[in-house]
Design an enzyme around this catalytic site. Structure first.
Site: not given
Length: 243
Positions: A164, A202
């Site tokens: 991701s 993230k």
């Protein structure tokens, strides 16, 4: 001979990679040069490629290899140096899984095992660059990290699983170096502990009273949480890739 904008873009990319280990995004480059669209950045990068200052790494998002700098700035960079810079682009305690107590955002990548001037940092588990996974906290091993990658405070290492964050230059299997911290600025890449039991890597975005954990891969959606559900466990300060 470079135009003013070409020079400014080359220096911006160089400084960002040198300081954070992560290349700037096209949006960041656009804002830094005060351009109205990303198409202008594409044209500047193409011009820098044609003049031999930049090289785009194939099949790697946001991977720009600085081949050389203007003569008045620095001598031509060696290929080994520039490849390391490109792979680290863009710009983090303890066993297999992610780290619950993980506390950590970008510096140069070096091959694992390079021990000259190195500092041992504990490898404490795996961190998901994807859907959050259960956080564990047991030391697995020590990772030798170049001293120049380490700043103040305590640090730890995590093995990345998932894709991701590939557009931030962070690939599945990479080892991220995390600086322990319980605070971070919006836009920084962090280890986030969600609901006290799941950790993920993230980019942090603050949206009013909420926190968004943003992936760097369009295949993953940005997840929005109440501020009380997310704890910053550290900031990304470096990345090491094994070949």
């Amino acid at each position: 001979m470079l135009t003013k904008k070409q020079y400014e873009l080359l220096m911006f990319i160089h400084e960002r990679v040198r300081e954070t280990g992560i290349p700037p995004s096209f949006d960041e480059m656009k804002d830094a040069l005060d351009l109205k669209s990303k198409s202008g950045i594409h044209r500047l990068i193409t011009a820098l490629e044609e003049r031999g200052f930049l090289r785009r790494m194939e099949k790697r998002a946001r991977a720009l290899e600085i081949v050389k700098l203007p003569e008045n700035m620095a001598e031509t960079l060696r290929p080994a140096q520039t490849r390391s810079q490109a792979q680290r682009m863009s710009p983090g305690h303890r066993t297999r899984g992610t780290a619950a107590d993980a506390r950590g955002a970008g510096s140069p990548r070096r091959p694992m095992g390079e021990a000259e001037g190195a500092i041992n940092v504990p490898l404490v588990g795996r961190i998901a660059a994807g859907t959050p996974i259960e956080a564990l906290q047991n030391k697995l091993a020590d990772v030798p990290v170049p001293s120049g990658m380490i700043g103040r405070g305590d640090h730890y290492a995590l093995e990345v699983t998932g894709d991701s964050m590939i557009n931030a230059g962070i690939l599945d299997g990479d080892t991220v170096i995390i600086q322990e911290s319980d605070t971070a600025n919006t836009g920084e890449i962090i280890v986030a502990l969600v609901d006290n039991n799941e950790a993920t890597l993230k980019r942090l975005r603050r949206r009013g009273d909420s926190i968004a954990l943003e992936a760097a891969n369009p295949a993953y959606e940005t997840r929005l949480y109440g501020a009380d559900r997310v704890k910053v466990q550290g900031k990304l300060v470096g990345l090491i890739r094994r070949y």
